[in-house]
Design a protein around this motif. Structure first.
Motif, short mmCIF file in Angstrom:
data_model
loop_
_atom_site.label_atom_id
_atom_site.label_comp_id
_atom_site.label_asym_id
_atom_site.label_seq_id
_atom_site.Cartn_x
_atom_site.Cartn_y
_atom_site.Cartn_z
N ARG A 1 -10.99 -2.85 -9.36
CA ARG A 1 -11.26 -2.11 -10.37
C ARG A 1 -12.11 -2.62 -11.27
O ARG A 1 -13.16 -2.19 -12.24
CB ARG A 1 -10.60 -1.82 -10.95
CG ARG A 1 -9.32 -1.08 -11.12
CD ARG A 1 -8.30 -0.73 -12.00
NE ARG A 1 -7.12 -0.15 -11.71
CZ ARG A 1 -5.68 -0.57 -11.11
NH1 ARG A 1 -6.08 -1.41 -9.61
NH2 ARG A 1 -4.99 -0.20 -10.88
N PHE B 1 -5.72 -4.88 -6.38
CA PHE B 1 -5.66 -3.61 -6.91
C PHE B 1 -6.60 -3.80 -8.48
O PHE B 1 -7.67 -2.70 -8.92
CB PHE B 1 -5.17 -2.54 -6.95
CG PHE B 1 -4.72 -2.56 -5.87
CD1 PHE B 1 -5.42 -2.00 -4.80
CD2 PHE B 1 -3.60 -2.83 -5.04
CE1 PHE B 1 -5.54 -1.40 -3.50
CE2 PHE B 1 -3.19 -2.43 -4.14
CZ PHE B 1 -4.13 -1.19 -3.01
N LYS C 1 5.06 4.15 5.07
CA LYS C 1 5.15 4.31 3.63
C LYS C 1 5.89 3.73 2.77
O LYS C 1 7.19 4.25 2.61
CB LYS C 1 4.19 5.12 2.70
CG LYS C 1 3.50 6.48 3.66
CD LYS C 1 2.79 4.97 2.90
CE LYS C 1 0.56 5.68 3.82
NZ LYS C 1 0.70 5.67 4.70
N LEU D 1 -8.47 0.65 1.17
CA LEU D 1 -9.23 -0.59 0.12
C LEU D 1 -9.30 -1.81 1.04
O LEU D 1 -10.24 -3.23 1.21
CB LEU D 1 -8.87 -0.60 -0.50
CG LEU D 1 -9.14 0.79 -1.70
CD1 LEU D 1 -9.00 1.28 -3.13
CD2 LEU D 1 -10.95 0.74 -2.03
N VAL D 2 -7.28 -2.54 1.14
CA VAL D 2 -7.35 -3.91 2.03
C VAL D 2 -7.64 -4.41 3.42
O VAL D 2 -8.15 -5.33 3.12
CB VAL D 2 -6.14 -3.72 2.05
CG1 VAL D 2 -5.17 -5.03 2.96
CG2 VAL D 2 -4.69 -3.37 1.19
N HIS E 1 -4.87 5.11 1.24
CA HIS E 1 -6.84 5.35 0.42
C HIS E 1 -6.55 3.07 0.29
O HIS E 1 -7.39 2.89 0.61
CB HIS E 1 -6.82 6.18 -0.75
CG HIS E 1 -8.15 5.34 -1.61
ND1 HIS E 1 -9.67 6.18 -0.95
CD2 HIS E 1 -7.65 4.96 -2.40
CE1 HIS E 1 -9.73 5.38 -1.95
NE2 HIS E 1 -9.72 4.50 -3.01
N GLU E 2 -4.87 3.33 -0.66
CA GLU E 2 -4.81 1.81 -0.53
C GLU E 2 -4.81 1.31 0.51
O GLU E 2 -5.83 0.00 1.08
CB GLU E 2 -3.22 1.87 -0.75
CG GLU E 2 -3.67 1.90 -2.80
CD GLU E 2 -2.65 2.31 -3.24
OE1 GLU E 2 -2.11 2.35 -4.09
OE2 GLU E 2 -1.47 1.75 -2.82
N CYS F 1 1.24 -1.30 -0.34
CA CYS F 1 0.02 0.08 0.02
C CYS F 1 0.64 1.45 0.03
O CYS F 1 1.81 1.27 0.82
CB CYS F 1 -0.84 -0.07 1.47
SG CYS F 1 -1.78 -1.70 1.13
N GLU F 2 0.77 2.17 -0.85
CA GLU F 2 1.60 3.24 -0.79
C GLU F 2 1.25 4.35 -0.35
O GLU F 2 1.18 5.69 -0.40
CB GLU F 2 1.57 3.41 -2.31
CG GLU F 2 2.62 2.84 -3.24
CD GLU F 2 3.83 2.82 -2.84
OE1 GLU F 2 4.50 3.51 -2.81
OE2 GLU F 2 4.84 2.09 -3.57
N THR F 3 -0.35 4.51 -0.53
CA THR F 3 -1.30 5.57 -0.05
C THR F 3 -2.42 4.88 1.22
O THR F 3 -2.56 3.57 1.07
CB THR F 3 -2.67 6.41 -0.86
OG1 THR F 3 -3.32 5.32 -1.73
CG2 THR F 3 -1.28 6.47 -1.92
N THR G 1 -0.46 -7.51 -4.73
CA THR G 1 -0.59 -6.82 -5.10
C THR G 1 -1.43 -6.39 -6.18
O THR G 1 -2.94 -5.36 -6.29
CB THR G 1 0.45 -5.39 -4.89
OG1 THR G 1 1.11 -5.92 -3.18
CG2 THR G 1 0.38 -3.83 -5.11
N ASP G 2 -1.15 -6.38 -7.27
CA ASP G 2 -0.92 -5.85 -8.50
C ASP G 2 -2.46 -6.61 -9.35
O ASP G 2 -3.68 -6.47 -8.92
CB ASP G 2 -0.45 -6.12 -9.47
CG ASP G 2 1.02 -5.85 -9.56
OD1 ASP G 2 0.68 -4.55 -9.13
OD2 ASP G 2 2.08 -6.10 -10.48
#
Length: 97
Positions: A96, A92, A56, A27-28, A23-24, A19-21, A88-89
């Motif tokens: 979507r 996310f 981060k 979501l997780v 928000h991520e 998670c970079e943010t 990760t990929d």
């Protein structure tokens, strides 16, 4: 609402998401709530330690070496355990859809 495919994957152990943010992270953790996957110490995934948001990137995962449940850390503990899969990929991308 989290897809059944994501829920099924999160209930398995030995995965992690980068998670970079904030928000991520949200979501997780929301997906973990839907999957009924809690922290390794038993608390609900809705409990968010303040320290967690200061690091981060942040890695959230479920690692059999640390017992049942979620844990978070930098990458090193997840990379050391060769059983952990970086989803990760995939995670996310599935969100979507």
């Amino acid at each position: 609402m989290t897809s059944k495919k994501i829920i099924e994957r999160l209930t398995l152990q030995d995965w992690y998401v980068k998670c970079e943010t904030e928000h991520e992270v949200a979501l997780v953790l929301n997906a973990c709530l839907d999957a009924e996957v809690n922290w390794s110490h038993g608390a609900s995934a809705s409990c968010l330690p303040d320290l967690m948001l200061q690091e981060k990137p942040l890695f959230i995962g479920q690692d059999a070496e640390y017992g049942c449940g979620l844990c978070w850390d930098d990458l090193e503990p997840f990379r050391i355990s060769k059983n952990n899969e970086d989803i990760t990929d995939w995670f996310f991308e599935e969100l979507r859809k």
